[in-house]
Design an enzyme around this catalytic site. Structure first.
Site, PDB file in Angstrom:
ATOM      1  N   ASN A 126       0.856  -1.183   0.000  1.00 37.78           N
ATOM      2  CA  ASN A 126       0.000   0.000   0.000  1.00 37.78           C
ATOM      3  C   ASN A 126       0.897   1.240   0.000  1.00 37.78           C
ATOM      4  O   ASN A 126       1.469   1.583   1.025  1.00 37.78           O
ATOM      5  CB  ASN A 126      -0.898  -0.030   1.249  1.00 37.78           C
ATOM      6  CG  ASN A 126      -1.706   1.237   1.418  1.00 37.78           C
ATOM      7  OD1 ASN A 126      -1.780   2.069   0.507  1.00 37.78           O
ATOM      8  ND2 ASN A 126      -2.332   1.390   2.577  1.00 37.78           N
TER       9      ASN A 126
ATOM     10  N   LYS B 180       0.095   4.273  -0.306  1.00 43.58           N
ATOM     11  CA  LYS B 180      -0.541   5.474   0.277  1.00 43.58           C
ATOM     12  C   LYS B 180      -0.285   6.683  -0.630  1.00 43.58           C
ATOM     13  O   LYS B 180      -0.208   6.532  -1.839  1.00 43.58           O
ATOM     14  CB  LYS B 180      -0.052   5.684   1.709  1.00 43.58           C
ATOM     15  CG  LYS B 180      -0.225   4.409   2.548  1.00 43.58           C
ATOM     16  CD  LYS B 180      -0.070   4.614   4.023  1.00 43.58           C
ATOM     17  CE  LYS B 180      -0.246   3.275   4.736  1.00 43.58           C
ATOM     18  NZ  LYS B 180      -0.267   3.383   6.175  1.00 43.58           N
TER      19      LYS B 180
ATOM     20  N   HIS C 295      -9.797   0.942   4.599  1.00 41.58           N
ATOM     21  CA  HIS C 295      -8.514   1.129   5.287  1.00 41.58           C
ATOM     22  C   HIS C 295      -8.750   2.040   6.493  1.00 41.58           C
ATOM     23  O   HIS C 295      -9.547   2.974   6.430  1.00 41.58           O
ATOM     24  CB  HIS C 295      -7.487   1.745   4.334  1.00 41.58           C
ATOM     25  CG  HIS C 295      -6.110   1.773   4.923  1.00 41.58           C
ATOM     26  ND1 HIS C 295      -5.712   2.740   5.820  1.00 41.58           N
ATOM     27  CD2 HIS C 295      -5.064   0.916   4.801  1.00 41.58           C
ATOM     28  CE1 HIS C 295      -4.479   2.488   6.195  1.00 41.58           C
ATOM     29  NE2 HIS C 295      -4.053   1.389   5.597  1.00 41.58           N
TER      30      HIS C 295
ATOM     31  N   GLU D 192      -7.208   4.426   7.681  1.00 41.60           N
ATOM     32  CA  GLU D 192      -7.030   5.872   7.447  1.00 41.60           C
ATOM     33  C   GLU D 192      -8.284   6.456   6.800  1.00 41.60           C
ATOM     34  O   GLU D 192      -8.666   7.593   7.089  1.00 41.60           O
ATOM     35  CB  GLU D 192      -5.773   6.110   6.598  1.00 41.60           C
ATOM     36  CG  GLU D 192      -4.507   5.914   7.437  1.00 41.60           C
ATOM     37  CD  GLU D 192      -3.283   5.465   6.669  1.00 41.60           C
ATOM     38  OE1 GLU D 192      -3.225   5.633   5.438  1.00 41.60           O
ATOM     39  OE2 GLU D 192      -2.354   4.925   7.314  1.00 41.60           O
TER      40      GLU D 192
ATOM     41  N   GLU E 282      -5.697  -5.143  10.304  1.00 41.26           N
ATOM     42  CA  GLU E 282      -4.685  -4.124  10.569  1.00 41.26           C
ATOM     43  C   GLU E 282      -5.021  -3.402  11.870  1.00 41.26           C
ATOM     44  O   GLU E 282      -5.839  -2.471  11.868  1.00 41.26           O
ATOM     45  CB  GLU E 282      -4.644  -3.099   9.429  1.00 41.26           C
ATOM     46  CG  GLU E 282      -4.229  -3.680   8.098  1.00 41.26           C
ATOM     47  CD  GLU E 282      -3.668  -2.592   7.173  1.00 41.26           C
ATOM     48  OE1 GLU E 282      -2.516  -2.744   6.761  1.00 41.26           O
ATOM     49  OE2 GLU E 282      -4.364  -1.608   6.902  1.00 41.26           O
TER      50      GLU E 282
ATOM     51  N   GLY F 234       2.054   2.168  10.758  1.00 46.65           N
ATOM     52  CA  GLY F 234       2.987   3.289  10.649  1.00 46.65           C
ATOM     53  C   GLY F 234       3.657   3.667  11.961  1.00 46.65           C
ATOM     54  O   GLY F 234       4.281   4.717  12.064  1.00 46.65           O
TER      55      GLY F 234
ATOM     56  N   SER G 195       3.037  -2.234  10.335  1.00 48.65           N
ATOM     57  CA  SER G 195       4.485  -2.278  10.558  1.00 48.65           C
ATOM     58  C   SER G 195       5.107  -3.630  10.205  1.00 48.65           C
ATOM     59  O   SER G 195       6.016  -4.103  10.886  1.00 48.65           O
ATOM     60  CB  SER G 195       4.823  -1.880  11.999  1.00 48.65           C
ATOM     61  OG  SER G 195       4.391  -0.546  12.258  1.00 48.65           O
TER      62      SER G 195
HETATM   63  P1  PGA Z   1       2.539   0.244   7.681  1.00 45.66           P
HETATM   64  O1  PGA Z   1       1.101   0.485   6.979  1.00 45.66           O
HETATM   65  O2  PGA Z   1       3.086  -1.036   7.121  1.00 45.66           O
HETATM   66  O3  PGA Z   1       3.344   1.451   7.304  1.00 45.66           O
HETATM   67  O4  PGA Z   1       2.290   0.132   9.133  1.00 45.66           O
HETATM   68  C1  PGA Z   1       0.223  -0.584   6.736  1.00 45.66           C
HETATM   69  C2  PGA Z   1      -1.040  -0.090   6.092  1.00 45.66           C
HETATM   70  O5  PGA Z   1      -1.527   0.997   6.455  1.00 45.66           O
HETATM   71  O6  PGA Z   1      -1.615  -0.750   5.215  1.00 45.66           O
END
Ligand code: PGA
Length: 257
Positions: A9, A11, A100, A102, A172, A178, A217
């Site tokens: 992803n 982003k 997601h 976010e 997740e 993140g 992560s």
């Molecule tokens: P990350 O993000 O691996 O940077 O923690 C995962 C995601 O949001 O899909």
């Protein structure tokens, strides 16, 4: 047997130049060992505006394409700023993320909206990657299973369990995205087994075949232990997917499953 999937992803990252380097690096890494793509599906999720150019870059590689979101409405129509799932399909996408964290947290997407996006994606022939997961406060209140059950249930209610045969679920935990703070393999396995159990209560065959990804992560250094869990079928990778070598190392870990 469930073939693992590692999904990157991206982003809101990437330019034409960095994307070309990244796709090139991933393709080169995968070409080094044919076993990787044979044993693990690989997909990347660039921004909408980069989908077409990345599709061209990835065309002769085993890398599949996905989008990060889609409109809940079946296009065409008067939905300024939205992107129809059918347009994504036309551009060569196989997958699309829906729900997601976010999108849920920053853009107020409800379970109901996410379920409608899931349906719109499938109607256009895309494989939705349904993202679910609890916040830290919810985990601390011991609500992890309840939150995940609610998020999954909203889709099951509207789409029916049969729809899960053409979907992927990504767990997740919001507190792990993140942050550098990964769920332990046991924490991931616990929620994955819970999700598979909810699906199994409705359809055992679909529960046995649906791929459940862990995200939050994921790195080359923890991918192997996460993927060694029986119900973890790969990863949804954010930050580490922006580094070709790191991403290919995660694919290599998942391919060993
Ligand atoms: P990350 O993000 O691996 O940077 O923690 C995962 C995601 O949001 O899909």
């Amino acid at each position: 047997m469930r073939k693992p999937l590692v999904a990157g992803n991206w982003k809101m990252h990437g330019s034409h130049a960095t994307n070309a380097a990244l796709v090139g690096g991933i393709a080169t890494g995968l070409a080094r060992d044919a076993q990787l793509a044979a044993h693990c599906d690989v997909a990347i999720f660039p921004t909408f505006v980069h989908l077409e150019s990345v599709a061209a870059l990835a065309a002769a590689t085993p890398i599949a394409l996905g989008a990060q979101d889609c409109c809940a409405e079946h296009g065409p129509g008067a939905y300024t700023g939205e992107v129809a799932a059918s347009s994504l399909q036309e551009l060569g996408c196989r997958y699309v993320l829906v729900g997601h964290s976010e999108r849920r947290a920053l853009y107020g997407e409800s379970d109901e909206l996410v379920a409608r996006k899931f349906l719109a994606a499938q109607a256009a022939g895309l494989v939705p990657v349904l993202c679910v997961g609890e916040t830290l406060a919810e985990r601390d209140r011991d609500e992890t299973h309840a939150v995940v059950a609610r998020q999954l249930g909203a889709v099951l209610e509207r789409a029916g369990v049969a729809a899960l045969a053409r979907a992927v679920v990504a767990y997740e935990p919001v507190w792990a995205i993140g942050t550098g703070r990964t769920a332990t393999p046991e924490q991931a396995q616990d929620v994955h087994a819970f999700v598979r159990g909810r699906i199994a209560a409705l359809d055992g065959n679909i529960a046995g075949s649906v791929r459940l990804l862990y995200g939050g992560s994921v790195k080359a250094s923890n991918a192997l232990e996460l993927c060694s869990m029986p119900d973890v079928d790969g990863g949804l990778v954010g930050g580490a997917s922006l580094n070709a070598e790191e991403f290919v190392a995660i694919v290599a870990a998942a391919a060993r499953k």
